[in-house]
Write an enzyme that holds these catalytic residues in place. Sequence first.
Site, PDB file in Angstrom:
ATOM      1  N   GLU B  44      20.461  22.821  -9.543  1.00 31.90           N
ATOM      2  CA  GLU B  44      21.220  21.574  -9.064  1.00 31.90           C
ATOM      3  C   GLU B  44      22.632  21.633  -9.537  1.00 31.90           C
ATOM      4  O   GLU B  44      22.834  22.097 -10.856  1.00 31.90           O
ATOM      5  CB  GLU B  44      20.327  20.408  -9.782  1.00 31.90           C
ATOM      6  CG  GLU B  44      21.124  19.092  -9.608  1.00 31.90           C
ATOM      7  CD  GLU B  44      20.513  18.022 -10.517  1.00 31.90           C
ATOM      8  OE1 GLU B  44      19.399  18.240 -11.310  1.00 31.90           O
ATOM      9  OE2 GLU B  44      20.542  17.008 -10.089  1.00 31.90           O
ATOM     10  N   LYS B 117      19.350  14.049  -3.208  1.00 28.06           N
ATOM     11  CA  LYS B 117      18.379  13.680  -4.300  1.00 28.06           C
ATOM     12  C   LYS B 117      17.949  12.273  -4.120  1.00 28.06           C
ATOM     13  O   LYS B 117      18.976  11.391  -3.706  1.00 28.06           O
ATOM     14  CB  LYS B 117      19.071  13.965  -5.415  1.00 28.06           C
ATOM     15  CG  LYS B 117      18.226  13.773  -6.827  1.00 28.06           C
ATOM     16  CD  LYS B 117      18.975  14.073  -8.059  1.00 28.06           C
ATOM     17  CE  LYS B 117      18.247  13.986  -9.368  1.00 28.06           C
ATOM     18  NZ  LYS B 117      19.147  14.437 -10.631  1.00 28.06           N
ATOM     19  N   CYS B 153      15.242  17.933  -9.410  1.00 27.75           N
ATOM     20  CA  CYS B 153      15.196  17.580 -10.570  1.00 27.75           C
ATOM     21  C   CYS B 153      14.425  16.317 -10.751  1.00 27.75           C
ATOM     22  O   CYS B 153      12.983  16.202 -10.779  1.00 27.75           O
ATOM     23  CB  CYS B 153      16.733  17.412 -11.198  1.00 27.75           C
ATOM     24  SG  CYS B 153      16.492  17.726 -12.924  1.00 27.75           S
TER      25      CYS B 153
END
Lengths: 594, 594
Positions: B44, B117, B153
Amino acid sequence: MPHLRLALAQLNTTVGAVEANADAALEWCRAAARSGADLVLLPEMALTGYPVEDLALRTSFVDASVAAVGRLAERLETEGLGGLVVVVGHLDRAADRRPENKASVLHGGRVLAGYEKHHLPNYGVFDEYRYFRPGTEMLVVRVRGVDVALAICEDLWQDGGPVQAAAEAGAGLLAVVNASPYESAKDDVRLELVRRRAAEVGCPLAYVNLVGGQDELVFDGDSMVVAADGEVLARGPQFVESLVLADLELAAATATEVALPVGPSGMTVRRVLDLGPVSTPAATPPQPVETPMAERLDRLAEIHAALVLGLRDYCAKNGIRTVFLGLSGGIDSTLVASIACDALGAENVHGISNPGAWSSEHSRSDAAELARRTGLHFSTVEIAPMVDAFEAALELDGVAAENLQARVRAVIWMARSNQDGPSIVLACGNKTELAVGYSTIYGDAVGGFAPIKDVPKTLVWELARWRNEQAGRRGETPPVPEGTITKEPSAELRPGQRDTDTLPPYEVLDRVLESYVGTDTGLGEMVAAGFDAALVQRVVQMVDRAEYKRRQYPPGTKISFKAFGRDRRLPITNGWRETDPGRGGVSVSDVTDA
Amino acid sequence: MPHLRLALAQLNTTVGAVEANADAALEWCRAAARSGADLVLLPEMALTGYPVEDLALRTSFVDASVAAVGRLAERLETEGLGGLVVVVGHLDRAADRRPENKASVLHGGRVLAGYEKHHLPNYGVFDEYRYFRPGTEMLVVRVRGVDVALAICEDLWQDGGPVQAAAEAGAGLLAVVNASPYESAKDDVRLELVRRRAAEVGCPLAYVNLVGGQDELVFDGDSMVVAADGEVLARGPQFVESLVLADLELAAATATEVALPVGPSGMTVRRVLDLGPVSTPAATPPQPVETPMAERLDRLAEIHAALVLGLRDYCAKNGIRTVFLGLSGGIDSTLVASIACDALGAENVHGISNPGAWSSEHSRSDAAELARRTGLHFSTVEIAPMVDAFEAALELDGVAAENLQARVRAVIWMARSNQDGPSIVLACGNKTELAVGYSTIYGDAVGGFAPIKDVPKTLVWELARWRNEQAGRRGETPPVPEGTITKEPSAELRPGQRDTDTLPPYEVLDRVLESYVGTDTGLGEMVAAGFDAALVQRVVQMVDRAEYKRRQYPPGTKISFKAFGRDRRLPITNGWRETDPGRGGVSVSDVTDA
């Protein structure tokens, strides 16, 4: 048309002091009742103070806030004030136990209903999305035949949601409770916003705001009532507690549904049609109340008031009576001393002059003259013996030797504060030198509160002149010695040193900083806008390198939004360099030597 | 079943150093290609580093990140590596110009597609909702006949959304890029989470994580590949850069739709069916690659590794080569010195002994013995001449006199660091004393980095013993003198002073702090859980009063989540007192006298 007497209580709360805040809220409700009010609005989070930050995550604290609002309703009833309709902001929790930013409606000894803030600000000094669950329902309460819709602060600033839902509900009054921090020149923005929203909903808008300093923030009050056509019907003062009263003729409500389905606003509307008889202990006085129309302060008066209140409240709310500060005879420490005298009284301000090897004669005399004019406690401690003792053991030169002088001074201030306290030391750094790192860590940067950390150097001079003029107009002694204003700035840490040896002229520097720090403008854009490329490059490099020092700076009063507190969050280890986007080097070591 | 050779590149990035990070990414892609990989996963925000904080709001920085990802795709193609499929995290912007946390797919010299994300963490050390626009679309890329779904994540930690969408899409592999900071005992939590999500999606899950220190955070790597049945197929090492390779036999994709309508996950699915031929420069080697199965470090080894890496990277990434610290002969400064030697080499560590009037003989001898054992630079500067010079001018006693000694020491460290640098001073305070305010502001709290600020006192002893045992096992000299470990802790600022004059025994104190600070447990709950009421009351009072000091503490390495950095955000002016919820008083003045 139904008539409603409205009371906006702009009070000064302390974060965490739930019972003291509740006592204050009760006191303001009593005053409102004495004035024959039907509806009292208290600010956002009035019972808990604002912002509560991680306290929102502490179970025992949420319990205390919930208990306090119920208890406040009971106390009102016990005192015969249960007929009042009171809207008060506080911390609560949802069924899933997530914290909520809530405005509750108290009446008849009970917490009748509550509205949860919908738009949660999460920018600048705000972190509400981090803590609170957003509400999804508009609350409308019928008071004396008028449908009063509720909203909280940010709900007003964002399009859609609560404002739109209030219109869908056909509200007769939109009541907005706020904790909106002061920014220079924000008042006009707020008034225009309130006007626009009142027009959108098609009814008057009542806006109540907190007053007071809370760490880095200052709330300025400035509560107001504005009609749908934009007319200002009432306006409270800035920076002082006040009860703003207004008599309003409002549209009679006709709707009978207790719940509306989700409309274009995306929110359901819940309506409390019958909260029981609204009454005031006295019969509503036949005479209309006097509605305040406070005048706006001008720009410098406003900023000065924010700085004084910020320092005063930081001290008062933290149990600090006296402050110590170093007086160099320069403009920064002189302005801070003057603000401290205004905030705490000269009898609580201790100025220490610490002449060193390179201090000029006017440094000593200007500091003494400041003391004479203001009446603050004044003492002199020469630093030579301590500096000599260190140098005998350490053999220093260059910047290390300059820093040593600044650090010896700081040790003296802290020692005096510890010995003669309880008190804190005030740091006298301004926004400009803070931004470019022109100060010594653990030296002049020492202090528990930095009153002018958000004041650019050019504004320091403006404020000093303004304060002197104010005194002159009142027939008082101007606090700032003329020589302090006119002399060339110098740190006096080496022979013949001048600020301009290291920095561009302050008029230029402050303009670059306003662009780079204030509005996040990139180097290329600044040059395109007409700034000199080499100058901008030099300033940006200084700012990028000073981040580390800024992180260790004590809190202080903010006067604008884009300052160097919590709202500017940059990594310390930061390889990004505007001046060299290709290969930006990181260098804390550049700035540890201050 | 299609075969895929996967490479997880757990690399060490620097926030802001976009070009250097891109160079590193390219280097790891070359290594992956040499190993015959088809698909390379980089962490990330690998191109920008993590967390970028307010840099996300700077137009020029977002531009640089967007340019870097395009340029990386081109460079891969130029070097003949365009056949690789590379997934890399970086900062981007949406059409509305809001920043995005994105994972882009590079292939054939182009940025083919990107995933934004969806779940943005906004708790603890995370502030992503503040900066990023959440994505609403799942991206699936067909690589060698396998449908690879992407996630970033937090997407893995939250129920619903991307994990569910990957299942709806019938993914053959879920590839998750991460920047997940180290917490003690987090590894097991991560592994269990990855297992659970792999089972939910019904396919293997590949998890790649950053490595390295970034200000207060340490990323630990620990990348892994886990099968749908929970079997660990590959696992990378902790705290070191590594390329984790794995050969996977995966389900062949059959779906032909390029877009799926919104399913129960709430996300649409977009599928890239034909990204062009996937190839590697070398023909896929007939031999399977060696898949690493790194062993887990035990608890103390893991924490020690985090502390060493945190300090090493803070220095390396900020251009600092040497450090200075005061050596008192006590356990805290000794452990910090030992960590500094492990992180930077003893030749870059300068220890200064500053005996004062109340320093014991063993303070001097233990500090000298530490220097002898580690080889760090050692010098002694007596503080009496400086202390005497201050006292002659100021007449101090009590806490003010104690603080003076600590501050004179700090001035010496800073002067040496400024004179002999570029370098920083290390602050040696531990988490326990920091929590209760048992330190002097501008004295022992001075420093640019505080390596053990998140290490409770009892753990300080454990780590010192562990480090000595390690050395013994390797046949090296144990760094920590035995007397330093066994002697009773004392600040030695007055005759006969012992820590237990002021504080409860550390074993007890650390348990209370873990409960009150670590898990936000209220006073009532702690007493209900069996803690002594008077003791808890006393500790809680100390903690509540120390908040002000904590705010001025320098950054340092974190080993757990609930520390005293950005993740614990309490107002300084805080009227809330667990010990007296009714009338909590605020008192900064209690703690400015350290």
